[in-house]
Design a protein around this motif. Structure first.
Motif, PDB file in Angstrom:
ATOM      1  N   UNK A 158     -61.899  18.662  27.829  1.00 21.72           N
ATOM      2  CA  UNK A 158     -62.357  18.619  29.219  1.00 21.72           C
ATOM      3  C   UNK A 158     -63.784  19.146  29.369  1.00 21.72           C
ATOM      4  N   UNK A 159     -64.103  20.359  28.857  1.00 22.93           N
ATOM      5  CA  UNK A 159     -65.488  20.816  29.024  1.00 22.93           C
ATOM      6  C   UNK A 159     -66.501  19.959  28.267  1.00 22.93           C
ATOM      7  N   UNK A 160     -66.121  19.459  27.079  1.00 25.70           N
ATOM      8  CA  UNK A 160     -67.032  18.601  26.332  1.00 25.70           C
ATOM      9  C   UNK A 160     -67.268  17.285  27.069  1.00 25.70           C
ATOM     10  N   UNK A 161     -66.183  16.727  27.619  1.00 22.68           N
ATOM     11  CA  UNK A 161     -66.329  15.495  28.393  1.00 22.68           C
ATOM     12  C   UNK A 161     -67.237  15.688  29.586  1.00 22.68           C
ATOM     13  N   UNK A 162     -67.074  16.818  30.281  1.00 23.27           N
ATOM     14  CA  UNK A 162     -67.916  17.106  31.438  1.00 23.27           C
ATOM     15  C   UNK A 162     -69.379  17.255  31.036  1.00 23.27           C
ATOM     16  N   UNK A 163     -69.621  17.975  29.936  1.00 25.94           N
ATOM     17  CA  UNK A 163     -70.990  18.175  29.463  1.00 25.94           C
ATOM     18  C   UNK A 163     -71.634  16.865  29.033  1.00 25.94           C
ATOM     19  N   UNK A 164     -70.910  16.104  28.202  1.00 34.52           N
ATOM     20  CA  UNK A 164     -71.468  14.839  27.723  1.00 34.52           C
ATOM     21  C   UNK A 164     -71.628  13.833  28.856  1.00 34.52           C
ATOM     22  N   UNK A 165     -70.686  13.870  29.813  1.00 34.57           N
ATOM     23  CA  UNK A 165     -70.792  12.964  30.954  1.00 34.57           C
ATOM     24  C   UNK A 165     -72.064  13.199  31.739  1.00 34.57           C
ATOM     25  N   UNK A 166     -72.436  14.472  31.905  1.00 32.48           N
ATOM     26  CA  UNK A 166     -73.672  14.780  32.613  1.00 32.48           C
ATOM     27  C   UNK A 166     -74.901  14.461  31.793  1.00 32.48           C
ATOM     28  N   UNK A 167     -74.763  14.492  30.466  1.00 29.66           N
ATOM     29  CA  UNK A 167     -75.901  14.289  29.579  1.00 29.66           C
ATOM     30  C   UNK A 167     -76.153  12.816  29.272  1.00 29.66           C
ATOM     31  N   UNK A 168     -75.077  12.078  28.926  1.00 30.35           N
ATOM     32  CA  UNK A 168     -75.240  10.679  28.510  1.00 30.35           C
ATOM     33  C   UNK A 168     -74.336   9.717  29.289  1.00 30.35           C
ATOM     34  N   UNK A 169     -73.695  10.195  30.340  1.00 31.18           N
ATOM     35  CA  UNK A 169     -72.835   9.330  31.147  1.00 31.18           C
ATOM     36  C   UNK A 169     -71.417   9.280  30.601  1.00 31.18           C
ATOM     37  N   UNK A 170     -70.471   8.849  31.451  1.00 28.51           N
ATOM     38  CA  UNK A 170     -69.071   8.856  31.024  1.00 28.51           C
ATOM     39  C   UNK A 170     -68.811   7.876  29.889  1.00 28.51           C
ATOM     40  N   UNK A 171     -69.551   6.747  29.891  1.00 35.17           N
ATOM     41  CA  UNK A 171     -69.366   5.787  28.803  1.00 35.17           C
ATOM     42  C   UNK A 171     -69.827   6.379  27.470  1.00 35.17           C
ATOM     43  N   UNK A 172     -70.935   7.085  27.508  1.00 36.08           N
ATOM     44  CA  UNK A 172     -71.422   7.736  26.302  1.00 36.08           C
ATOM     45  C   UNK A 172     -70.459   8.801  25.807  1.00 36.08           C
ATOM     46  N   UNK A 173     -69.832   9.510  26.757  1.00 36.10           N
ATOM     47  CA  UNK A 173     -68.861  10.540  26.373  1.00 36.10           C
ATOM     48  C   UNK A 173     -67.683   9.923  25.627  1.00 36.10           C
ATOM     49  N   UNK A 174     -67.196   8.792  26.107  1.00 35.97           N
ATOM     50  CA  UNK A 174     -66.096   8.123  25.422  1.00 35.97           C
ATOM     51  C   UNK A 174     -66.537   7.540  24.085  1.00 35.97           C
ATOM     52  N   UNK A 175     -67.790   7.084  24.015  1.00 40.56           N
ATOM     53  CA  UNK A 175     -68.250   6.457  22.772  1.00 40.56           C
ATOM     54  C   UNK A 175     -68.398   7.472  21.639  1.00 40.56           C
ATOM     55  N   UNK A 176     -68.621   8.736  21.984  1.00 40.40           N
ATOM     56  CA  UNK A 176     -68.811   9.762  20.948  1.00 40.40           C
ATOM     57  C   UNK A 176     -67.632   9.821  19.983  1.00 40.40           C
ATOM     58  N   UNK A 177     -66.423   9.555  20.481  1.00 37.61           N
ATOM     59  CA  UNK A 177     -65.246   9.651  19.614  1.00 37.61           C
ATOM     60  C   UNK A 177     -65.156   8.472  18.639  1.00 37.61           C
ATOM     61  N   UNK A 178     -65.867   7.381  18.924  1.00 36.42           N
ATOM     62  CA  UNK A 178     -65.747   6.184  18.080  1.00 36.42           C
ATOM     63  C   UNK A 178     -66.236   6.442  16.656  1.00 36.42           C
ATOM     64  N   UNK A 179     -67.467   6.944  16.452  1.00 43.43           N
ATOM     65  CA  UNK A 179     -67.893   7.190  15.062  1.00 43.43           C
ATOM     66  C   UNK A 179     -67.029   8.229  14.354  1.00 43.43           C
ATOM     67  N   UNK A 180     -66.507   9.205  15.101  1.00 47.06           N
ATOM     68  CA  UNK A 180     -65.614  10.190  14.467  1.00 47.06           C
ATOM     69  C   UNK A 180     -64.336   9.502  14.004  1.00 47.06           C
ATOM     70  N   UNK A 181     -63.825   8.581  14.816  1.00 48.96           N
ATOM     71  CA  UNK A 181     -62.632   7.828  14.435  1.00 48.96           C
ATOM     72  C   UNK A 181     -62.910   6.937  13.225  1.00 48.96           C
ATOM     73  N   UNK A 182     -64.100   6.362  13.146  1.00 49.16           N
ATOM     74  CA  UNK A 182     -64.471   5.539  11.988  1.00 49.16           C
ATOM     75  C   UNK A 182     -64.505   6.400  10.722  1.00 49.16           C
ATOM     76  N   UNK A 183     -65.055   7.606  10.835  1.00 49.99           N
ATOM     77  CA  UNK A 183     -65.061   8.535   9.700  1.00 49.99           C
ATOM     78  C   UNK A 183     -63.632   8.870   9.284  1.00 49.99           C
TER      79      UNK A 183
END
Length: 395
Positions: A158-183
């Motif tokens: 929740x806090x990471x989502x809120x921080x990233x949402x303010x920094x790169x938007x909600x779409x960017x916040x969701x996209x952050x998990x994609x490369x981690x999932x690929x790894x």
């Protein structure tokens, strides 16, 4: 991979790289599941929907997690478990991409349904896989590490989502998990051994597991425990704001303290479970009864409330590891079927507890979810006394 693990093999040396890989996957799954909690407003604004509709992103993932948990292991029983886990991780990546680039609400909810499929499938198999690849004495520690990934995600999602949402938007916040999932996918492909599937799937065999009295009682106690936990924890924020009267910054510190205490509890639980399983399954809910009732009386005192909630986090967060370890002792030959029940019933308990707590909060007052929580914790402890009076038996 050249190594193959059959259904009954016990390894002499635990492949910790595989365990850590599964811990990473559990982190990504839980972070993805709860990311919308702190992003509802920007999601609703951009997609032109209400906050309530955006909130259904949690409900739909839970619904598909239950369905997948109960039926996927039946449909996919004959498939190599390594390939099944890799498939669920691909679904996780697809979910992140669908949500990130969703042009409308329908595609957004489709992406959320996919994360539910991945969560339900992965968690229904994870306990059985850990039991197959870890040596017997290392199973509690390996399961605690698996749950540690989800505990960490629950703390920071929740806090990471809120921080990233303010920094790169909600779409960017969701996209952050994609490369981690690929790894995680690449790591799984390298370190997970081949694990042949079992006999043909049978839904009847999954449901017949409830004919095991000890397992059925255990699942009942588990449902009550998680109902009690989420009947109270879902409404902690309004309680802390309106009753304890904490400001946003202090409130955030208290919530962080709960999460950090949970991580500490998860790191300690494996050593406790080796010799004190019954004490955990009975004693933890008994202490939580006291905490829930104490919060009603001491809720207006900030320091006392903060201390009680840190203890709450210490005792509630490691409990999933306790129940999965308990299953490895009670139904060692039916862990996939047990894992399906574990995921489905926890999702049911979370939904039921939050729903009941909400009704009570609105109709009877802020204190009522706390009393309800104490009552169901007590019921969980009483049932645990019943099924832990005799030695553990295999199904």
């Amino acid at each position: 991979m050249d190594m193959t693990y059959d259904m009954r093999t016990e390894t002499k040396t635990t492949p910790w790289s595989a365990v850590i890989c599964m811990m990473l996957t559990s982190f990504v799954l839980v972070a993805s599941e709860f990311m919308p909690v702190s992003l509802l407003t920007p999601i609703a604004d951009e997609l032109g929907i209400t906050a309530g509709q955006a909130g259904q992103a949690i409900s739909i993932s839970g619904f598909f997690a239950v369905i997948t948990a109960l039926f996927s292991n039946v449909v996919l029983a004959g498939f190599d478990r390594r390939m099944v886990i890799l498939s669920y991780t691909i679904v996780l990546v697809a979910s992140g991409l669908a949500v990130t680039f969703a042009p409308n609400y329908l595609v957004f909810m489709f992406g959320r349904a996919l994360i539910g499929v991945s969560i339900g499938g992965y968690w229904s198999l994870s306990t059985a896989i850990i039991a197959r690849i870890a040596s017997g004495s290392d199973v509690p520690k390996a399961l605690a590490m698996l749950q540690g990934g989800s505990a960490l995600a629950a703390v920071i999602a929740a806090p990471l989502g809120s921080f990233l949402g303010g920094l790169i938007g909600w779409r960017g916040a969701f996209f952050v998990v994609v490369p981690i999932a690929v790894v995680a996918f690449a790591w799984q492909a390298i370190v997970l051994p081949r694990m042949p599937g079992g006999q043909g799937g049978s839904l009847g065999r999954t449901f017949s597991l409830m004919g095991n009295r000890e397992f059925a009682l255990g699942m009942t106690a588990m449902i009550l425990f998680f109902m009690g936990q989420f009947a109270l924890s879902t409404y902690l924020r309004p309680f802390l704001e309106d009753i304890t009267r904490l400001g946003v910054n202090v409130l955030s510190l208290v919530l962080l303290g709960i999460g950090l205490a949970g991580l500490a509890g998860t790191s300690l639980i494996s050593s406790i479970l080796r010799a004190h399983m019954a004490h955990v399954l009975i004693g933890f809910p008994v202490v939580l009864v006291i905490i829930a009732l104490a919060l009603v009386g001491l809720g207006s005192f900030a320091f006392a409330t903060a201390g009680l909630l840190v203890l709450w986090g210490l005792l509630t967060t490691p409990v999933p590891a306790a129940w999965t370890t308990w299953m490895t002792r009670v139904i060692p030959d039916h862990l996939e079927e047990g894992g399906a029940w574990f995921v489905a019933l926890i999702q049911f308990a979370i939904t039921s507890g939050a729903f009941a707590g909400g009704l009570l909060f609105d109709s009877a007052g802020w204190w009522s979810p706390f009393v309800f929580s104490a009552a169901v914790f007590l019921a969980s402890a009483i049932i645990a006394v019943i099924f832990t009076r005799s030695p553990y038996k295999n199904a």
